[in-house]
Motif scaffolding. Structure first.
Motif, mmCIF file in Angstrom:
data_model
loop_
_atom_site.group_PDB
_atom_site.id
_atom_site.type_symbol
_atom_site.label_atom_id
_atom_site.label_comp_id
_atom_site.label_asym_id
_atom_site.label_seq_id
_atom_site.Cartn_x
_atom_site.Cartn_y
_atom_site.Cartn_z
ATOM 1 N N ASP A 88 0.825 -1.207 0.000
ATOM 2 C CA ASP A 88 0.000 0.000 0.000
ATOM 3 C C ASP A 88 0.861 1.259 0.000
ATOM 4 O OD1 ASP A 88 -2.295 -1.476 -0.062
ATOM 5 O OD2 ASP A 88 -2.707 -1.335 2.098
ATOM 6 N N LEU B 109 2.282 1.730 -3.512
ATOM 7 C CA LEU B 109 1.253 2.239 -4.425
ATOM 8 C C LEU B 109 1.000 3.723 -4.183
ATOM 9 C CD1 LEU B 109 -1.316 -0.727 -4.343
ATOM 10 C CD2 LEU B 109 0.141 -0.043 -6.270
ATOM 11 N N ALA B 110 0.981 4.118 -2.901
ATOM 12 C CA ALA B 110 0.754 5.523 -2.575
ATOM 13 C C ALA B 110 1.913 6.389 -3.059
ATOM 14 C CB ALA B 110 0.566 5.677 -1.065
ATOM 15 N N THR B 111 3.145 5.899 -2.897
ATOM 16 C CA THR B 111 4.312 6.645 -3.363
ATOM 17 C C THR B 111 4.275 6.821 -4.869
ATOM 18 O OG1 THR B 111 5.693 5.870 -1.531
ATOM 19 C CG2 THR B 111 6.837 6.634 -3.516
ATOM 20 N N THR B 112 3.971 5.750 -5.573
ATOM 21 C CA THR B 112 3.897 5.811 -7.038
ATOM 22 C C THR B 112 2.842 6.818 -7.482
ATOM 23 O OG1 THR B 112 4.581 3.491 -7.190
ATOM 24 C CG2 THR B 112 3.536 4.456 -9.129
ATOM 25 N N ALA B 113 1.711 6.810 -6.811
ATOM 26 C CA ALA B 113 0.630 7.751 -7.166
ATOM 27 C C ALA B 113 1.064 9.198 -6.905
ATOM 28 C CB ALA B 113 -0.624 7.418 -6.368
ATOM 29 N N LEU B 114 1.764 9.440 -5.799
ATOM 30 C CA LEU B 114 2.224 10.793 -5.486
ATOM 31 C C LEU B 114 3.224 11.291 -6.524
ATOM 32 C CD1 LEU B 114 2.654 10.632 -1.605
ATOM 33 C CD2 LEU B 114 1.084 12.116 -2.870
ATOM 34 N N ASN C 71 3.463 10.318 -9.663
ATOM 35 C CA ASN C 71 2.757 10.573 -10.923
ATOM 36 C C ASN C 71 1.875 11.813 -10.840
ATOM 37 O OD1 ASN C 71 3.936 8.325 -12.106
ATOM 38 N ND2 ASN C 71 2.241 6.956 -11.583
ATOM 39 N N ASP C 72 1.209 12.001 -9.692
ATOM 40 C CA ASP C 72 0.345 13.175 -9.530
ATOM 41 C C ASP C 72 1.150 14.471 -9.505
ATOM 42 O OD1 ASP C 72 -1.810 11.501 -9.465
ATOM 43 O OD2 ASP C 72 -2.075 11.578 -7.278
ATOM 44 N N HIS D 99 9.659 -0.216 -11.014
ATOM 45 C CA HIS D 99 8.702 0.875 -11.232
ATOM 46 C C HIS D 99 8.661 1.377 -12.676
ATOM 47 C CE1 HIS D 99 8.963 0.833 -6.850
ATOM 48 N NE2 HIS D 99 7.792 1.436 -6.855
ATOM 49 N N ARG E 200 5.289 1.996 -14.311
ATOM 50 C CA ARG E 200 4.390 2.465 -13.246
ATOM 51 C C ARG E 200 4.649 3.932 -12.924
ATOM 52 N NH1 ARG E 200 5.596 -1.079 -8.380
ATOM 53 N NH2 ARG E 200 3.914 0.203 -7.484
ATOM 54 N N GLU F 133 5.597 7.442 -14.129
ATOM 55 C CA GLU F 133 5.516 8.114 -15.431
ATOM 56 C C GLU F 133 6.615 9.166 -15.554
ATOM 57 O OE1 GLU F 133 1.558 9.563 -15.212
ATOM 58 O OE2 GLU F 133 0.643 7.559 -15.290
#
Length: 306
Positions: A150, A153-158, A160-161, A183, A186, A188
């Motif tokens: 989790d 996933l949160a780090t990857t989302a941050l 990318n965002d 990664h 995953r 970007e």
């Protein structure tokens, strides 16, 4: 390796090394960043070569990188001895400022992942002072423990965002290469494993004088600076690299290259055959060479409108 990134390469003990340059590497990274492609670039020393020699899984990670620059002088000398006479060093702590300057000029957002909170804070301060136009979209010093699924996933989302298109990764080898490989596709952004560049740019560690770098003696400077951390690495890797590379250079032994994807790698076998006529002593210059392996919530997030 990306087939569109046409650089001449050789296998050193089964690990690919690309004969690129600062302008060529920078141009390629910036092109990938502008296209919003997920890539990873390994900045390789003898430490990478020996970790790849000891671990087939890590060798696959190195050989599957989109670009592998020769960070240490032994790799530069190795490329030259294997037939690429114009091979030059592409050193992570020098490549990083090249890319930061270009990213500031081209308005490409960047991010930093690695180091400690204290080092990262000093790094951000130094980078902002030196490149005031640079947009730093993301920065985080992750915990030293392995993240949970989790958390990852949160780090990857941050990341990318944030919109970062170039992500500098400073986790040390082999951790940073494994992280980037896991990664790609995953994150970007173009990921660059630059290791000790974070400390050097932050001013928390001293770099060797340029004359020592040119002479391949940076390892000695770093050993004197960090004996407890680096002595075992050098004792384990340096002598083996020298002996094993001499066996490759003289054609006495071949190494598994099944994972190598370099675009002009076919010439390496012929280069080894030609090298049999070279005096064995030519390899001895590698003996004292630079074999250094460069080696929660984000510390900083962009403010709205930054």
């Amino acid at each position: 390796m990306d087939p569109s990134c046409v650089v001449e390469s050789r296998s050193i003990l089964g690990m690919r090394a690309d004969a690129t340059s600062y302008p060529a590497a920078s141009s390629q990274v910036l092109a990938w960043a502008r296209a919003r492609e997920s890539r990873y670039v390994a900045v390789a020393t003898v430490n990478n070569v020996m970790e790849a020699y000891d671990s087939p899984a890590f060798r696959a990670i190195m050989n599957d990188a989109d670009l592998v620059t020769p960070d240490g002088m032994p790799l530069v000398w190795g490329l030259r001895l294997l037939g690429i006479r114009g091979a030059a060093r592409v050193y992570g702590p020098d490549l990083t400022p090249c890319l930061l300057e270009a990213a500031a000029r081209q308005r490409i957002p960047v991010g930093f992942y690695g180091a400690t909170d204290a080092v990262l804070e000093k790094l951000l301060r130094a980078v902002r002072s030196r490149y005031p136009a640079l947009r730093i979209a993301y920065a985080w010093a992750p915990p030293f423990r392995a993240p949970s699924r989790d958390e990852d996933l949160a780090t990857t989302a941050l990341i990318n965002d944030s919109g970062a298109r170039i992500l500098f990764v400073g986790l040390s080898t082999p951790k940073q290469e494994r992280w980037m490989a896991a990664h790609r596709g995953r994150v970007e952004a173009v990921m660059l494993g630059v290791g000790a560049a974070f400390d050097f740019l932050a001013g928390t560690k001293r770099q060797a004088p340029r004359w020592m770098m040119r002479a391949g003696l940076e390892w000695l400077f770093r050993l004197a600076s960090e004996p407890r951390r680096l002595a075992l690495r050098y004792l384990k890797h340096n002598p083996r690299f020298l002996v094993l590379f001499l066996t490759q250079l003289c054609g006495w032994r071949s190494f598994d290259e099944s994972n190598t994807r370099s675009v002009q790698h076919a010439n390496s076998r012929q280069a080894r055959v030609d090298a049999r006529a070279r005096p064995i002593a030519t390899g001895l210059v590698l003996a004292g060479a630079d074999a250094a392996g460069l080696m929660a919530a984000p510390l900083w997030r962009p403010r709205s409108g930054s």
